[in-house]
Design an enzyme around this catalytic site. Sequence first.
Site, PDB file in Angstrom:
ATOM      1  N   ASP A 132     -20.579 -24.833  62.252  1.00  0.00           N
ATOM      2  CA  ASP A 132     -21.929 -24.824  61.687  1.00  0.00           C
ATOM      3  C   ASP A 132     -22.192 -26.137  60.956  1.00  0.00           C
ATOM      4  OD1 ASP A 132     -24.299 -22.843  60.616  1.00  0.00           O
ATOM      5  OD2 ASP A 132     -23.699 -24.280  59.075  1.00  0.00           O
ATOM      6  N   TYR A 146     -27.070 -32.413  56.368  1.00  0.00           N
ATOM      7  CA  TYR A 146     -25.711 -32.648  55.870  1.00  0.00           C
ATOM      8  C   TYR A 146     -25.262 -34.091  56.095  1.00  0.00           C
ATOM      9  CZ  TYR A 146     -25.309 -27.488  55.991  1.00  0.00           C
ATOM     10  OH  TYR A 146     -25.499 -26.143  55.829  1.00  0.00           O
ATOM     11  N   SER A 201     -18.890 -19.948  44.759  1.00  0.00           N
ATOM     12  CA  SER A 201     -18.987 -21.387  44.549  1.00  0.00           C
ATOM     13  C   SER A 201     -17.610 -22.028  44.439  1.00  0.00           C
ATOM     14  CB  SER A 201     -19.766 -21.664  43.258  1.00  0.00           C
ATOM     15  OG  SER A 201     -19.066 -21.133  42.150  1.00  0.00           O
ATOM     16  N   VAL A 230     -12.409 -28.944  53.745  1.00  0.00           N
ATOM     17  CA  VAL A 230     -11.916 -30.131  54.443  1.00  0.00           C
ATOM     18  C   VAL A 230     -10.408 -30.257  54.238  1.00  0.00           C
ATOM     19  CG1 VAL A 230     -14.099 -31.392  54.342  1.00  0.00           C
ATOM     20  CG2 VAL A 230     -12.484 -31.604  52.441  1.00  0.00           C
ATOM     21  N   LYS A 277     -29.372 -27.262  62.241  1.00  0.00           N
ATOM     22  CA  LYS A 277     -30.584 -26.760  61.584  1.00  0.00           C
ATOM     23  C   LYS A 277     -31.678 -27.819  61.492  1.00  0.00           C
ATOM     24  CE  LYS A 277     -27.383 -24.075  58.746  1.00  0.00           C
ATOM     25  NZ  LYS A 277     -26.201 -24.970  58.853  1.00  0.00           N
ATOM     26  N   HIS A 325     -33.933 -24.452  58.581  1.00  0.00           N
ATOM     27  CA  HIS A 325     -33.024 -24.482  57.439  1.00  0.00           C
ATOM     28  C   HIS A 325     -33.600 -23.789  56.203  1.00  0.00           C
ATOM     29  CE1 HIS A 325     -29.469 -27.058  55.818  1.00  0.00           C
ATOM     30  NE2 HIS A 325     -29.527 -25.903  55.228  1.00  0.00           N
TER      31      HIS A 325
END
Length: 300
Positions: A46, A51, A210, A252, A76, A109
């Site tokens: 995704d 981004y 978060s 990541v 998006k 989006h």
Amino acid sequence: MASGRTFKLNTGAEIPCLGLGTWQSKPNEVYQAVLTALKAGYRHIDTAFVYGNEKEVGQALKDSGVPRKEIFLTTKLWNTSHRPDLVAKALETSLANLQTDYLDLYLMHWPVAFAESQDLAPKDAEGNIQFDSTPFTETYAAMEKLVGDKVRAIGVSNFNVKKLEELIKSAKIVPAVNQVELHPYLAQKELLEFCGKNGIHVTAYSPLGSTDSPLMKDDQVAAIAKKYDASPAQVLLGWGIQRGTSVIPKSVTDSRIISNFQDVQLSDEDFNKLNSLVTESKRLINPKSFWGVDVFDDDQ
């Protein structure tokens, strides 16, 4: 394991239940993250134009050696391209960035239109966002025209029940997906029920909460994780999948990407224990604070 588990969309296509989210993943990090994910067995990636990492995601997809047809790829449409005459152009830009001939899913989006601009968040002299008057229903109508060889399915992101009701009234194609923030602190029960009744699949972003989320430190989550010899993240992802939502945790870090893919299938007892943590109040992503617009109608 998440490998091989899917949900069926209203188009008949299958969406893998667990994917790699790439929000906030820097271009120099996201390339390796996508390669690691695909090597670990992920087949759902995704991303989004805003981004700023579509090119690196696309290069990683190409370099991975995994056949394109085996990958479910989502990107998006950004707010500056909501005008109907800009929608197809935005798609072509994303396709070029991603080095692919088609998208499995193209999402609007946000239900918010900005003025056309090279700036992702165009502002006036006073620093206020410059909005555009295009209704999201017109943007979606333009997206409907894209469905075919280049776009297999369309959907939306960050839509609440009220906005979905408005969209469905004029839509010729029921959205295949609504991607929203969803985790035990923002369980979105009403939205899930509405989408279920209308054949709209829900994808959960921020499924772990978060960064440095208190969810990951919750005693009940930790106890359940210990029971399954799993991580808190694996337990929370398993909870999301068992609610019928696909989940797209972002990372990541190679070890976390690999670990997240080994999600847990919870017993009914443990699933219900996690449900006891549910609240409806802790929204982590709310553009009211940075755009000054009440996207989720929280003030009503």
